[in-house]
Design a protein around this motif. Structure first.
Motif, PDB file in Angstrom:
ATOM      1  N   VAL A   1     -11.420  -0.992 -11.160  1.00  0.00           N
ATOM      2  CA  VAL A   1     -12.442  -2.042 -11.110  1.00  0.00           C
ATOM      3  C   VAL A   1     -12.877  -2.261  -9.666  1.00  0.00           C
ATOM      4  O   VAL A   1     -12.038  -2.313  -8.768  1.00  0.00           O
ATOM      5  CB  VAL A   1     -11.887  -3.369 -11.682  1.00  0.00           C
ATOM      6  N   TRP A   2     -14.186  -2.377  -9.466  1.00  0.00           N
ATOM      7  CA  TRP A   2     -14.731  -2.754  -8.159  1.00  0.00           C
ATOM      8  C   TRP A   2     -15.444  -4.079  -8.308  1.00  0.00           C
ATOM      9  O   TRP A   2     -16.249  -4.262  -9.211  1.00  0.00           O
ATOM     10  CB  TRP A   2     -15.748  -1.724  -7.655  1.00  0.00           C
TER      11      TRP A   2
ATOM     12  N   THR B   1     -28.431  -7.963  -9.223  1.00  0.00           N
ATOM     13  CA  THR B   1     -27.208  -7.726  -8.458  1.00  0.00           C
ATOM     14  C   THR B   1     -26.117  -7.157  -9.364  1.00  0.00           C
ATOM     15  O   THR B   1     -25.875  -7.676 -10.453  1.00  0.00           O
ATOM     16  CB  THR B   1     -26.700  -9.031  -7.821  1.00  0.00           C
ATOM     17  N   ILE B   2     -25.460  -6.102  -8.899  1.00  0.00           N
ATOM     18  CA  ILE B   2     -24.306  -5.548  -9.621  1.00  0.00           C
ATOM     19  C   ILE B   2     -23.092  -6.391  -9.243  1.00  0.00           C
ATOM     20  O   ILE B   2     -22.776  -6.548  -8.063  1.00  0.00           O
ATOM     21  CB  ILE B   2     -24.072  -4.077  -9.234  1.00  0.00           C
ATOM     22  N   LEU B   3     -22.392  -6.934 -10.242  1.00  0.00           N
ATOM     23  CA  LEU B   3     -21.267  -7.827 -10.005  1.00  0.00           C
ATOM     24  C   LEU B   3     -19.938  -7.075 -10.057  1.00  0.00           C
ATOM     25  O   LEU B   3     -19.092  -7.261  -9.177  1.00  0.00           O
ATOM     26  CB  LEU B   3     -21.270  -8.947 -11.046  1.00  0.00           C
ATOM     27  N   TYR B   4     -19.744  -6.278 -11.092  1.00  0.00           N
ATOM     28  CA  TYR B   4     -18.505  -5.513 -11.279  1.00  0.00           C
ATOM     29  C   TYR B   4     -18.852  -4.097 -11.697  1.00  0.00           C
ATOM     30  O   TYR B   4     -19.831  -3.881 -12.406  1.00  0.00           O
ATOM     31  CB  TYR B   4     -17.627  -6.133 -12.378  1.00  0.00           C
ATOM     32  N   GLU B   5     -18.021  -3.146 -11.275  1.00  0.00           N
ATOM     33  CA  GLU B   5     -18.140  -1.765 -11.735  1.00  0.00           C
ATOM     34  C   GLU B   5     -16.772  -1.301 -12.210  1.00  0.00           C
ATOM     35  O   GLU B   5     -15.757  -1.690 -11.631  1.00  0.00           O
ATOM     36  CB  GLU B   5     -18.611  -0.852 -10.602  1.00  0.00           C
ATOM     37  N   ILE B   6     -16.768  -0.492 -13.273  1.00  0.00           N
ATOM     38  CA  ILE B   6     -15.495   0.043 -13.769  1.00  0.00           C
ATOM     39  C   ILE B   6     -15.651   1.519 -14.101  1.00  0.00           C
ATOM     40  O   ILE B   6     -16.760   1.996 -14.365  1.00  0.00           O
ATOM     41  CB  ILE B   6     -14.959  -0.728 -15.001  1.00  0.00           C
ATOM     42  N   THR B   7     -14.529   2.229 -14.070  1.00  0.00           N
ATOM     43  CA  THR B   7     -14.491   3.637 -14.444  1.00  0.00           C
ATOM     44  C   THR B   7     -13.092   3.965 -14.957  1.00  0.00           C
ATOM     45  O   THR B   7     -12.159   3.192 -14.755  1.00  0.00           O
ATOM     46  CB  THR B   7     -14.862   4.541 -13.245  1.00  0.00           C
ATOM     47  N   GLY B   8     -12.967   5.097 -15.628  1.00  0.00           N
ATOM     48  CA  GLY B   8     -11.659   5.544 -16.094  1.00  0.00           C
ATOM     49  C   GLY B   8     -11.274   5.074 -17.473  1.00  0.00           C
ATOM     50  O   GLY B   8     -10.124   5.233 -17.875  1.00  0.00           O
ATOM     51  N   VAL B   9     -12.219   4.470 -18.223  1.00  0.00           N
ATOM     52  CA  VAL B   9     -11.937   4.046 -19.595  1.00  0.00           C
ATOM     53  C   VAL B   9     -13.081   4.520 -20.491  1.00  0.00           C
ATOM     54  O   VAL B   9     -14.136   4.921 -20.008  1.00  0.00           O
ATOM     55  CB  VAL B   9     -11.782   2.504 -19.709  1.00  0.00           C
ATOM     56  N   SER B  10     -12.856   4.441 -21.809  1.00  0.00           N
ATOM     57  CA  SER B  10     -13.892   4.873 -22.748  1.00  0.00           C
ATOM     58  C   SER B  10     -15.062   3.892 -22.737  1.00  0.00           C
ATOM     59  O   SER B  10     -14.948   2.759 -22.268  1.00  0.00           O
ATOM     60  CB  SER B  10     -13.315   4.972 -24.166  1.00  0.00           C
ATOM     61  N   GLU B  11     -16.187   4.345 -23.282  1.00  0.00           N
ATOM     62  CA  GLU B  11     -17.401   3.521 -23.270  1.00  0.00           C
ATOM     63  C   GLU B  11     -17.226   2.230 -24.061  1.00  0.00           C
ATOM     64  O   GLU B  11     -17.674   1.163 -23.624  1.00  0.00           O
ATOM     65  CB  GLU B  11     -18.577   4.325 -23.840  1.00  0.00           C
ATOM     66  N   GLU B  12     -16.534   2.305 -25.229  1.00  0.00           N
ATOM     67  CA  GLU B  12     -16.350   1.097 -26.048  1.00  0.00           C
ATOM     68  C   GLU B  12     -15.529   0.044 -25.296  1.00  0.00           C
ATOM     69  O   GLU B  12     -15.859  -1.139 -25.307  1.00  0.00           O
ATOM     70  CB  GLU B  12     -15.651   1.425 -27.371  1.00  0.00           C
TER      71      GLU B  12
END
Length: 138
Positions: free
Chosen positions: A64-65, A101-112
């Protein structure tokens, strides 16, 4: 809670929230993001509450960013105080958010899982948001 270590001015003007975000409006780190659709203030407590919601929904998988930081002090006067006598003491810290504005970004998990986590996080915030991907809006 998040707060700056040092600031140039202890109290600042309220300011205006007009226009759209020029910087911080594109996905830079993750695959899925939470984007603000209207302007507002996001307190340090709300930033933390949404972050906890995202982490719990993802079951601590992925990354999470947090793309906003509360660097604006809000002041308040004590309860049952007469008008006048100057501006109140600094009370809390907020991040000024503009549409886009982008508040949070996530990666490494499925789309759902990503969509569910970001939607639940958006429910904790005082303004409307939408989930976006690198491909576009969902």
């Amino acid at each position: 809670m998040l707060s700056p270590k040092k600031v140039k001015h202890r109290k600042v003007f309220k300011g205006r929230s007009r226009g759209v975000a020029l910087r911080g409006s594109s996905i830079s780190f993750g695959d899925y993001a939470l984007k603000a659709t209207i302007c507002g203030f996001m307190s340090a407590q709300q930033i933390e509450a949404a972050r906890i919601t995202i982490n719990r929904t993802m079951k601590r998988g992925g990354k999470v960013w947090i793309r906003v930081f509360p660097d604006k002090p809000l002041t308040s006067k004590p309860a049952e105080t007469r008008m006048g006598k100057g501006k109140g003491a600094p009370d809390s810290w907020v991040a000024k958010v503009k549409p886009g504005t982008i508040l949070y970004e996530i990666t490494g998990v499925s789309e759902e899982v990503a969509i569910k986590a970001l939607t639940l996080a958006g429910n904790k915030l005082p303004f409307s948001t939408k989930v976006v991907t690198k491909r576009g809006t969902l």
